[in-house]
Design an enzyme around this catalytic site. Structure first.
Site, PDB file in Angstrom:
ATOM      1  N   CYS A  28       0.834  -1.199   0.000  1.00 19.90           N
ATOM      2  CA  CYS A  28       0.000   0.000   0.000  1.00 19.90           C
ATOM      3  C   CYS A  28       0.877   1.261   0.000  1.00 19.90           C
ATOM      4  O   CYS A  28       2.088   1.206   0.214  1.00 19.90           O
ATOM      5  CB  CYS A  28      -0.917  -0.009   1.219  1.00 19.90           C
ATOM      6  SG  CYS A  28      -2.413   0.960   0.987  1.00 19.90           S
ATOM      7  N   ASP A  31      -6.442  -4.012  11.506  1.00 22.69           N
ATOM      8  CA  ASP A  31      -5.240  -3.193  11.716  1.00 22.69           C
ATOM      9  C   ASP A  31      -5.081  -2.947  13.210  1.00 22.69           C
ATOM     10  O   ASP A  31      -5.921  -3.357  14.022  1.00 22.69           O
ATOM     11  CB  ASP A  31      -5.380  -1.872  10.939  1.00 22.69           C
ATOM     12  CG  ASP A  31      -4.024  -1.254  10.618  1.00 22.69           C
ATOM     13  OD1 ASP A  31      -3.053  -1.536  11.349  1.00 22.69           O
ATOM     14  OD2 ASP A  31      -3.936  -0.499   9.636  1.00 22.69           O
TER      15      ASP A  31
END
Length: 598
Positions: free
Chosen positions: A7, A123
């Site tokens: 990412c 996360d």
């Protein structure tokens, strides 16, 4: 193979390097005010450079739906990843594949339920994009509910292997720890990260597409059954990736089966054996055994396939009762094949099956036990393949049954893993489970496969003693061969003729075993030993009198083996034994056997 996403890509050359490294997806940031946020021109250039080679994921946070849709169109994005407080209604307005990011904290399971049928990314509890590591095993609770989960936060080459093995995720995601400077990806770090993540063998990767666990497994069936097994394989492959199937199953497990079952600390036995012993109480599941986990799951599959008639084989009768129960629950016709000898030993379960509306066929061929019942069920299936679903009870038989039954029974180990971490703050040193065909054992073992510090001990039935030859211990004393549609260890002579098996326990009285156990044996991942009838009967009495729990004969073998090995353990050694069935069905037989001792 575990999917890998890199990412925070900000340059075309970094995107191309990531593709060359083998990533499966890249992330493009559209969150205004953040360090890696892209302008439209740069985003278009990156997207065009990798189009068709990887999945392009757009990262957003509380952006208006209209802006998300506009950027998906203008940039060329494949998936939308949401990091903010986007509601389920918001998600429902997006006509694109979505990954919703959730914080890995208490209550995440309930929050995840609000976002059905989409991928989730867990996360750090402080929020997405922190770059900090966390307890990645939290992902397992969502995977056990059938969700496809990515993990992110603090990942890089130095920890991705351990994280992937502990979390067993669908995919991993990394960003800041792969950079040489903010927004600049380090090519060497990306290559190492991708290679290490892809090197982790996921338990979901076994068996291979042909149904083999190494050399074991496969599909050895008559030509008439090939279409039926292929149809089931296709149906299960689709359902395995269908969140709605797993959500329906999770609801049934909770409301009807009574899961999760407790993980019980056996204080008196721990004091007696000198180690810390926990029992996974699957005998408290509806119908009194772990078999209901599989029966409910397969009955739901049969319904979705449009099958109206269910057949099953049974040894101890627990699988037969579970199948009859599931059929009563869903209004399906049920017929169960059971060896005549087992109908005598397990008369109570025969009555229970009939009470539930099933027709029980007493099989009089061969040794009149489980092997012969399974052979008769396969013959029936070959004759009535169009409307009939064969609901196999063990992790054996032709592909896809070993895979399918393992997946449905893995809830045992998934729950045990969470429960022992909550109770003790660490994983167990040993897992114990009895092994006949091996469904309860593979259900406990499978979720711990990647935890190398957890030793697994499967206990077969030594019957009258290994030296006398009357036993049911193919992993201990057998050789590879084909039985009931798959390659595995079995009891056979040099010409491949199958030996009769023997055990005090009808559920272990089987000359073969599931193919994944054969792989575990040959790889050394699990140890297999055997306990005799007498040792199992002693353990049956021992647990009854020490903890007030009457176990079935089957798990009594595991308890017997623990008693033999406990002298080598310390007081801090942590053990989980799967109590896969309760002993009501065996009380009458135990009474006869104990009277003979007097």
């Amino acid at each position: 193979m575990i999917q890998v996403k890199v990412c925070g890509i900000t340059r075309v050359e970094d995107a191309q390097a990531a593709v060359e490294a083998g990533v499966d997806a890249i992330g493009l940031n559209f969150v205004d005010g953040t360090p890696r946020a892209l302008d439209l021109e740069t985003a278009r250039a990156i997207s065009a450079a990798v189009a068709g080679r990887v999945v392009r994921v757009g990262v957003f946070q509380d952006a208006p739906v209209e802006r998300v849709a506009e950027l998906v169109e203008e940039v060329g994005l494949d998936v939308v990843q949401l990091h903010g407080d986007e509601s389920p209604d918001y998600v429902g307005k997006l006509p694109f594949p979505v990954i919703k990011v959730l914080a890995a904290q208490d209550g995440v399971e309930e929050l995840a339920d609000r976002y059905p049928r989409i991928d989730l990314m867990l996360d750090h509890p402080s929020g997405g994009g922190s770059g900090e590591s966390w307890d990645y095993t939290r992902a397992r609770s969502l995977e056990s509910r059938g969700r496809r989960v990515w993990i992110a936060g603090g990942l890089a080459a130095d920890n991705v292997e351990d994280a992937a093995r502990s979390a067993l995720p669908h995919g991993v995601d990394a960003s800041s720890r792969l950079e040489s400077a903010p927004g600049r990806k380090d090519r060497k770090a990306v290559r190492e990260f991708v290679a290490l993540a892809h090197s982790v063998e996921s338990e979901r990767d076994r068996p291979d597409p042909r149904g083999y666990f190494g050399i074991f497994g496969g599909r050895y069936v008559p030509e008439t059954l090939v279409p039926a097994t292929e149809q089931l394989t296709d149906a299960y492959e689709a359902l395995r990736e269908d969140p709605s199937f797993w959500q329906e199953l999770a609801a049934e497990r909770k409301e009807y089966v009574g899961r999760p079952t407790p993980l019980y600390f056996a204080r008196r036995i721990s004091e007696d054996l000198g180690c810390r012993v926990y029992f996974k109480r699957d005998e408290l599941a509806h119908t009194g055994a772990h078999k209901i986990n599989n029966a409910i799951g397969q009955a739901l599959i049969a319904k979705r396939m449009g099958k109206t008639r269910i057949i099953a084989e049974t040894g101890a009768g627990q699988h037969g009762v579970a199948t009859a129960t599931a059929c009563a629950r869903y209004g399906l016709q049920c017929e169960v094949f059971m060896g005549e000898e087992d109908t005598r030993r397990q008369a109570l379960n025969v009555f229970r099956m009939e009470l539930l509306g099933a027709k029980v066929h007493a099989v009089t061929s061969g040794t009149r036990t489980l092997k012969d019942a399974m052979s008769e069920a396969l013959r029936d299936w070959a004759t009535n393949v169009l409307d009939t679903y064969y609901l196999i009870g063990s992790a054996a038989g032709p592909h896809p049954y070993p895979l399918l039954v393992r997946d449905l029974q893995a809830i045992i180990g998934q729950e045990a893993r969470e429960q022992i971490l909550a109770a003790e703050g660490r994983l167990p040193d040993y897992l114990y489970a009895c092994v006949g065909g091996g469904s309860n054992a593979i259900g406990l073992f499978h979720p711990f496969f990647g935890d190398e510090g957890v030793k697994m001990i499967g206990v077969e039935a030594a019957g009258e003693g290994m030296q006398k030859g009357r036993h049911s211990a193919p992993l201990t004393a057998g050789s590879p061969g084909v039985l009931h549609g798959s390659m595995s260890y079995l009891l056979q002579d040099d010409s491949g003729q199958v030996f009769p098996a023997h055990s005090i326990s009808a559920g272990l009285d089987y000359p073969g075993v599931g193919p994944e156990h054969s792989l575990y044996k040959d790889s050394g991942r699990a140890i297999y030993s055997a306990a005799t009838d007498d040792e199992a009967l002693d353990a049956f009495v021992y647990l009854s009198q020490k903890e007030g729990i009457i176990p079935a004969f089957e798990p009594s073998h595991a308890i017997a083996e623990l008693r033999k090995r406990a002298a080598d353990y310390g007081e801090d050694t942590l053990v989980i034994v799967n109590l896969c069935g309760r002993g009501d069905k065996d009380v009458a037989e135990a009474r006869l056997l104990l009277e003979k001792r007097r």
